[in-house]
Design an enzyme around this catalytic site. Sequence first.
Site, PDB file in Angstrom:
ATOM      1  N   GLU A 220      10.123   5.595 -22.422  1.00  0.00           N
ATOM      2  CA  GLU A 220       9.569   6.861 -21.934  1.00  0.00           C
ATOM      3  C   GLU A 220       8.183   7.180 -22.480  1.00  0.00           C
ATOM      4  O   GLU A 220       7.953   8.250 -23.036  1.00  0.00           O
ATOM      5  CB  GLU A 220      10.551   8.004 -22.228  1.00  0.00           C
ATOM      6  CG  GLU A 220      11.901   7.817 -21.556  1.00  0.00           C
ATOM      7  CD  GLU A 220      12.883   8.941 -21.845  1.00  0.00           C
ATOM      8  OE1 GLU A 220      12.484   9.920 -22.512  1.00  0.00           O
ATOM      9  OE2 GLU A 220      14.036   8.834 -21.406  1.00  0.00           O
ATOM     10  N   GLU A 328      20.278   2.891 -16.894  1.00  0.00           N
ATOM     11  CA  GLU A 328      21.026   4.102 -17.255  1.00  0.00           C
ATOM     12  C   GLU A 328      21.585   4.785 -16.012  1.00  0.00           C
ATOM     13  O   GLU A 328      21.521   6.012 -15.866  1.00  0.00           O
ATOM     14  CB  GLU A 328      20.125   5.072 -18.039  1.00  0.00           C
ATOM     15  CG  GLU A 328      19.526   4.473 -19.300  1.00  0.00           C
ATOM     16  CD  GLU A 328      18.660   5.443 -20.093  1.00  0.00           C
ATOM     17  OE1 GLU A 328      18.834   6.662 -19.930  1.00  0.00           O
ATOM     18  OE2 GLU A 328      17.814   4.963 -20.869  1.00  0.00           O
TER      19      GLU A 328
END
Length: 417
Positions: A220, A328
Amino acid sequence: MTKKGRLRLPARLARSLVFAAALLWLSGCSGPGDNAAPATLPPEQQEIGGGPATAVPSGAPAATASPEAAAEPAVQAEVPPLAAAYADYFRIGAAVEPEQLEGPAAELLKRHVNWLVAENAMKPDAMEPAEGSFTWERADRIVDFAKENGMELRFHTLVWHNQTPDWFFRDEAGGAMVDETDASRREANKKLLLKRLDSFVTAVVSRYKQDITSWDVVNEVIEPGDPDGMRASNWYRITGTEFIETAFRAARKAGGPDIKLYINDYNTDDPVKRDRLYGLVKEMLEKGVPIDGVGHQTHISLEYPATERIIESLEQFHTLGLDNQITELDMSLYVYNDLSDVGPEVPGDILQQQAERYGELFDALRAHKELLSGVMFWGIADDHTWLSTFPVARTEAPLLFDRQHQPKPAFQAVTGF
């Protein structure tokens, strides 16, 4: 409203009233700042106040099973094992906590997946909470379970702006590195932080390089609303992009040529974010930074994003010669900003819509199997999902198995080809 119109007018009105009430309550609390993410952003990634320090962590500890879900039936032996159905396509995995490695959840994992990732046990704060003091036990339990059951492993994550202990970002005197204004001391702080990062990555990769095949090295780092499209984390504010280079190079040096190194992010289907990530990765590759692939979190909802956009992103990074992994995957019942609750039991029409959506996604992934090497679900069954408590506590059902560990219509849609 869904494209199938599953909500009748009174229900829509009720949901609107709930949402309006929630907004009134939120008006007195911290809300999205000027750089808040668009409404299409997965809920767990919305940043309160527009700053990374208060971002809600992806894969935060999940809610525990409800009492009524405790006495669950045995795993259904007659349904086909999920991973076996995809043996000719790609690996199928699930995120786990060590507590799930015994009992019914463990039996479900053994039957249906061939790949594991730690939900929280391998994040920096879990691995080295104090400088020079490593805690391996919880991570080791996951590694041991995977080895005992012939499963592969991926690592999540070596570098992140969340769940990283504060000691990384303190100078020799204990002050916050980001507050330093003196140029020479800022340079010294950068060198210290990169040295700490190198040491951390080297220690962790050296311990698990024989057991873990794919690694989220950095997680991220892209935020289109921040300057230069890079997340304004402590890592970036102190080192620029050097922390990314340092982490990948240290991981390669410690792990050797056989482990695969990934840069992982969410909303990679969004063209603006995807293109900024693409530019960063291309720049790093041109510098000789050893990036092997891109991890696409793929926290999606019943309605968003379009499957075509997910595939387009995989194709774009594939042109760089990189592997892709969906890292995910889960599917919320709610779109962002919807604070309603479907009630204690998920209505059958919603489960069917979820099944159709999952089926469409996996049809596309099978048709483009050359683009990716694995799909990792962020959990194994609905009794353990972080979505149950974020953004509010409510009924969620984002996975292929229900709270009693029984296959849902979505499971049938994913395996019935």
